[in-house]
Write a protein that holds these residues in place. Structure first.
Motif, PDB file in Angstrom:
ATOM      1  N   GLU A  95      -2.374  -3.174  -5.937  1.00  0.00           N
ATOM      2  CA  GLU A  95      -3.254  -2.220  -5.257  1.00  0.00           C
ATOM      3  C   GLU A  95      -4.677  -2.761  -5.174  1.00  0.00           C
ATOM      4  O   GLU A  95      -5.340  -2.651  -4.129  1.00  0.00           O
ATOM      5  CB  GLU A  95      -3.234  -0.882  -5.996  1.00  0.00           C
ATOM      6  CG  GLU A  95      -3.987   0.220  -5.257  1.00  0.00           C
ATOM      7  CD  GLU A  95      -3.793   1.585  -5.888  1.00  0.00           C
ATOM      8  OE1 GLU A  95      -4.547   2.512  -5.519  1.00  0.00           O
ATOM      9  OE2 GLU A  95      -2.885   1.731  -6.745  1.00  0.00           O
ATOM     10  N   GLN A 152      -8.974   5.656 -14.120  1.00  0.00           N
ATOM     11  CA  GLN A 152      -7.733   6.317 -13.702  1.00  0.00           C
ATOM     12  C   GLN A 152      -6.529   5.392 -13.872  1.00  0.00           C
ATOM     13  O   GLN A 152      -5.392   5.857 -14.056  1.00  0.00           O
ATOM     14  CB  GLN A 152      -7.843   6.794 -12.242  1.00  0.00           C
ATOM     15  CG  GLN A 152      -7.758   5.713 -11.180  1.00  0.00           C
ATOM     16  CD  GLN A 152      -9.096   4.996 -10.967  1.00  0.00           C
ATOM     17  OE1 GLN A 152     -10.004   5.121 -11.784  1.00  0.00           O
ATOM     18  NE2 GLN A 152      -9.195   4.252  -9.881  1.00  0.00           N
ATOM     19  N   TRP A 153      -6.739   4.088 -13.859  1.00  0.00           N
ATOM     20  CA  TRP A 153      -5.666   3.126 -14.106  1.00  0.00           C
ATOM     21  C   TRP A 153      -5.531   2.844 -15.607  1.00  0.00           C
ATOM     22  O   TRP A 153      -4.425   2.692 -16.108  1.00  0.00           O
ATOM     23  CB  TRP A 153      -5.930   1.823 -13.355  1.00  0.00           C
ATOM     24  CG  TRP A 153      -5.806   1.941 -11.868  1.00  0.00           C
ATOM     25  CD1 TRP A 153      -5.317   3.008 -11.176  1.00  0.00           C
ATOM     26  CD2 TRP A 153      -6.174   0.955 -10.898  1.00  0.00           C
ATOM     27  NE1 TRP A 153      -5.359   2.769  -9.821  1.00  0.00           N
ATOM     28  CE2 TRP A 153      -5.882   1.512  -9.620  1.00  0.00           C
ATOM     29  CE3 TRP A 153      -6.728  -0.321 -10.968  1.00  0.00           C
ATOM     30  CZ2 TRP A 153      -6.118   0.817  -8.437  1.00  0.00           C
ATOM     31  CZ3 TRP A 153      -6.957  -1.011  -9.796  1.00  0.00           C
ATOM     32  CH2 TRP A 153      -6.659  -0.454  -8.532  1.00  0.00           C
ATOM     33  N   GLN A 206      -6.780  -3.776  -1.637  1.00  0.00           N
ATOM     34  CA  GLN A 206      -8.148  -3.343  -1.336  1.00  0.00           C
ATOM     35  C   GLN A 206      -9.001  -4.522  -0.884  1.00  0.00           C
ATOM     36  O   GLN A 206      -9.814  -4.397   0.040  1.00  0.00           O
ATOM     37  CB  GLN A 206      -8.758  -2.679  -2.574  1.00  0.00           C
ATOM     38  CG  GLN A 206      -8.106  -1.358  -2.960  1.00  0.00           C
ATOM     39  CD  GLN A 206      -8.593  -0.839  -4.302  1.00  0.00           C
ATOM     40  OE1 GLN A 206      -9.446  -1.444  -4.965  1.00  0.00           O
ATOM     41  NE2 GLN A 206      -8.056   0.307  -4.736  1.00  0.00           N
ATOM     42  N   SER A 253       2.960   6.066  -7.319  1.00  0.00           N
ATOM     43  CA  SER A 253       1.898   6.625  -8.161  1.00  0.00           C
ATOM     44  C   SER A 253       2.259   8.009  -8.692  1.00  0.00           C
ATOM     45  O   SER A 253       1.771   8.442  -9.734  1.00  0.00           O
ATOM     46  CB  SER A 253       0.582   6.694  -7.380  1.00  0.00           C
ATOM     47  OG  SER A 253       0.717   7.561  -6.251  1.00  0.00           O
ATOM     48  N   GLY A 254       3.134   8.716  -7.970  1.00  0.00           N
ATOM     49  CA  GLY A 254       3.523  10.045  -8.401  1.00  0.00           C
ATOM     50  C   GLY A 254       4.515  10.054  -9.537  1.00  0.00           C
ATOM     51  O   GLY A 254       4.738  11.092 -10.171  1.00  0.00           O
ATOM     52  N   TRP A 278       0.836  -1.207   0.000  1.00  0.00           N
ATOM     53  CA  TRP A 278       0.000   0.000   0.000  1.00  0.00           C
ATOM     54  C   TRP A 278       0.868   1.253   0.000  1.00  0.00           C
ATOM     55  O   TRP A 278       0.658   2.175  -0.809  1.00  0.00           O
ATOM     56  CB  TRP A 278      -0.913  -0.002   1.226  1.00  0.00           C
ATOM     57  CG  TRP A 278      -1.824   1.189   1.290  1.00  0.00           C
ATOM     58  CD1 TRP A 278      -2.940   1.427   0.533  1.00  0.00           C
ATOM     59  CD2 TRP A 278      -1.666   2.326   2.151  1.00  0.00           C
ATOM     60  NE1 TRP A 278      -3.498   2.632   0.878  1.00  0.00           N
ATOM     61  CE2 TRP A 278      -2.737   3.214   1.869  1.00  0.00           C
ATOM     62  CE3 TRP A 278      -0.757   2.669   3.136  1.00  0.00           C
ATOM     63  CZ2 TRP A 278      -2.900   4.420   2.534  1.00  0.00           C
ATOM     64  CZ3 TRP A 278      -0.904   3.874   3.804  1.00  0.00           C
ATOM     65  CH2 TRP A 278      -1.977   4.731   3.490  1.00  0.00           C
ATOM     66  N   VAL A 279       1.884   1.288   0.871  1.00  0.00           N
ATOM     67  CA  VAL A 279       2.779   2.444   0.926  1.00  0.00           C
ATOM     68  C   VAL A 279       3.567   2.560  -0.379  1.00  0.00           C
ATOM     69  O   VAL A 279       3.730   3.663  -0.930  1.00  0.00           O
ATOM     70  CB  VAL A 279       3.746   2.320   2.124  1.00  0.00           C
ATOM     71  CG1 VAL A 279       4.819   3.410   2.060  1.00  0.00           C
ATOM     72  CG2 VAL A 279       2.980   2.408   3.434  1.00  0.00           C
ATOM     73  N   THR A 291       2.802   1.472  -3.474  1.00  0.00           N
ATOM     74  CA  THR A 291       1.992   1.902  -4.617  1.00  0.00           C
ATOM     75  C   THR A 291       1.648   3.385  -4.517  1.00  0.00           C
ATOM     76  O   THR A 291       1.611   4.090  -5.530  1.00  0.00           O
ATOM     77  CB  THR A 291       0.694   1.076  -4.715  1.00  0.00           C
ATOM     78  OG1 THR A 291      -0.001   1.110  -3.450  1.00  0.00           O
ATOM     79  CG2 THR A 291       0.994  -0.364  -5.067  1.00  0.00           C
ATOM     80  N   MET A 292       1.413   3.869  -3.291  1.00  0.00           N
ATOM     81  CA  MET A 292       1.147   5.292  -3.122  1.00  0.00           C
ATOM     82  C   MET A 292       2.375   6.120  -3.488  1.00  0.00           C
ATOM     83  O   MET A 292       2.276   7.171  -4.136  1.00  0.00           O
ATOM     84  CB  MET A 292       0.740   5.588  -1.678  1.00  0.00           C
ATOM     85  CG  MET A 292      -0.592   4.980  -1.247  1.00  0.00           C
ATOM     86  SD  MET A 292      -2.015   5.531  -2.240  1.00  0.00           S
ATOM     87  CE  MET A 292      -2.216   4.108  -3.325  1.00  0.00           C
ATOM     88  N   ALA A 293       3.556   5.648  -3.079  1.00  0.00           N
ATOM     89  CA  ALA A 293       4.781   6.397  -3.357  1.00  0.00           C
ATOM     90  C   ALA A 293       5.102   6.417  -4.846  1.00  0.00           C
ATOM     91  O   ALA A 293       5.554   7.431  -5.387  1.00  0.00           O
ATOM     92  CB  ALA A 293       5.939   5.783  -2.574  1.00  0.00           C
TER      93      ALA A 293
END
Length: 435
Positions: free
Chosen positions: A297, A328-329, A301, A279-280, A272-273, A275-277
């Protein structure tokens, strides 16, 4: 049949375990002789061969383990039992068995059965290597292991120029599929550390350096040309493991297995961390990397909806959400991905699949088994240099494939890993004899 080196003939005649050892080694020679051709068929031969051999070896292996209550074995059995129980609430309706022996189409469909049988058979094979290798191991066996890996390398180098033809499926039936080639590359990565270890042990001076450099160059060509990124990363991780061996020669494997167990427990949060990092970063990542991140991701979920017990064995195969439902993906993927499933049958991350299908309970049992197993293994400082190379490389490749490639219930992967692990035990036994 290989002759015994240390046990007198009259003792062999009266000793049942020597007879079992004579059964073990013909199989072992057979499977390594078939390593390359079996790899080109996705390694599907390894699991049934492992099962048949375990039928012969299991009674004596159980007899020798009787009375020794090992924590790692208990935890593995509990994990298998929990996996079987989780099938009760799984949305998957896969039957346990299909076909018939008479019709020639008999198969075991339920992943919990296939995986369970494979893990138990793998345990029997590794026990066989530990119990019976000292009596019947032959000093020529390392050359068989190394030669099998190099033969597979040569075969893959031969088909490398046909990469585009294989991908476009031209000449179907005459050439292996792209998927089987990909699996063959991974099997090459699993077995190449064995070949490297044999070179370190058996060759000297310039011949050793030339052989290692040539085989490594050939592997790089195959991995790069045949999209074997996981295989290449695995050997790089294996090189890092060698550094860990040097830093902690006595307890390196224990610490590595502790780290692996911790990673299994922390996988949902780490993914989770991560994929968030990432994504930018946006479009700077290749399509394949984006797809893998989206798979993970979407799986995380699902993990958070049933974190304790999971969704049940094989639940991942029932999730049919497509990229069209996540615009969005889809923006990062080719237009042809509109109706492609986000989770294509499994999450391509074994730890994440354990979490999503068996929950926290399954993850804790698996992590506990890994941590206790690490305490049963010898310190790398007690291993001969060639054996250390083999152990480090196989560990690096196996961990990489564990986290980025196969389904956790893929019996061919676990069977091939058991065969390679048994080969390492053989190398260690033979190296000890030379001291």
């Amino acid at each position: 049949m290989l002759a015994s080196i240390d046990v007198p003939a009259h003792q062999r005649a009266n000793d049942f375990w020597c007879w079992i050892g004579d059964l073990f080694f013909p199989f072992f020679i057979f499977i390594w002789c078939l390593w390359a051709p079996a790899a080109f068929t996705s390694g599907k031969l390894f699991a049934p061969a492992l099962f048949v051999t375990a039928l012969f070896l299991a009674p004596e292996a159980i007899k020798r383990l009787r009375g020794e209550l090992r924590n790692d074995i208990v935890l593995v059995v509990l994990f298998l039992a929990w996996l079987a129980v989780s099938a009760l609430w799984s949305p998957s309706d896969v039957s346990l068995l299909s076909g018939s022996l008479a019709g020639g189409d008999f198969s075991v469909d339920a992943p919990q059965i296939r995986f369970g049988i494979t893990i138990l058979a793998a345990g029997v094979l590794i026990s066989a290597a530990l119990f019976w290798v000292p009596a019947v191991a032959d000093p020529k066996l390392p050359f068989l292991f190394g030669g099998a890996a190099l033969f597979l390398l040569v075969g893959l180098l031969v088909v490398t120029p046909l990469r585009q033809t294989i991908i476009t499926n031209e000449g179907a039936g005459a050439l292996p599929s792209a998927q089987s080639i990909g699996r063959a590359v991974n099997l090459l990565a699993v077995s190449m550390p064995i070949a490297a270890g044999v070179m370190v042990t058996e060759l000297q001076g310039r011949a050793r350096h030339l052989a290692i450099a040539t085989s490594l160059a050939g592997f790089l060509v195959v991995a790069i040309r045949m999209d074997g990124a996981a295989a290449l990363i695995g050997l790089i991780v294996g090189a890092g493991v060698l550094v860990v061996f040097r830093l902690w020669p006595d307890r390196a494997l224990e610490r590595l297995f502790d780290a692996l167990a911790a990673a299994v427990i922390a996988t949902p949060i780490l993914v989770w961390v991560g994929t968030m990092a990432l994504s930018g970063i946006g479009s700077s990542l290749p399509v394949s990397a984006h797809q893998r991140l989206f798979i993970w991701e979407a799986t995380v979920q699902r993990v958070f909806t049933k974190p304790l017990f999971g969704h049940g064995a094989d639940a991942s195969t029932t999730w049919h959400r497509t990229f069209a439902e996540e615009p969005q993906w889809l923006a990062f993927m080719p237009e042809t991905f509109e109706f492609v499933r986000i989770i294509p049958g499994h999450p391509h991350n074994m730890a994440l699949q354990v979490w999503v299908e068996t929950g926290l309970v399954g993850a804790v049992l698996l992590a506990g088994a890994l941590a206790t197993l690490g305490r049963k293994l010898p310190g790398p400082g007690n291993l001969e240099s060639g054996v250390r190379v083999a152990v480090a490389g196989v560990f690096g490749v196996a961990v990489t494939l564990f986290f980025v490639s196969y389904s956790v219930w893929d019996e061919s992967f676990w069977a091939s890993l058991a065969i390679v692990s048994s080969a390492i035990i053989c190398l260690h036994t033979i190296s000890e004899r030379r001291v």
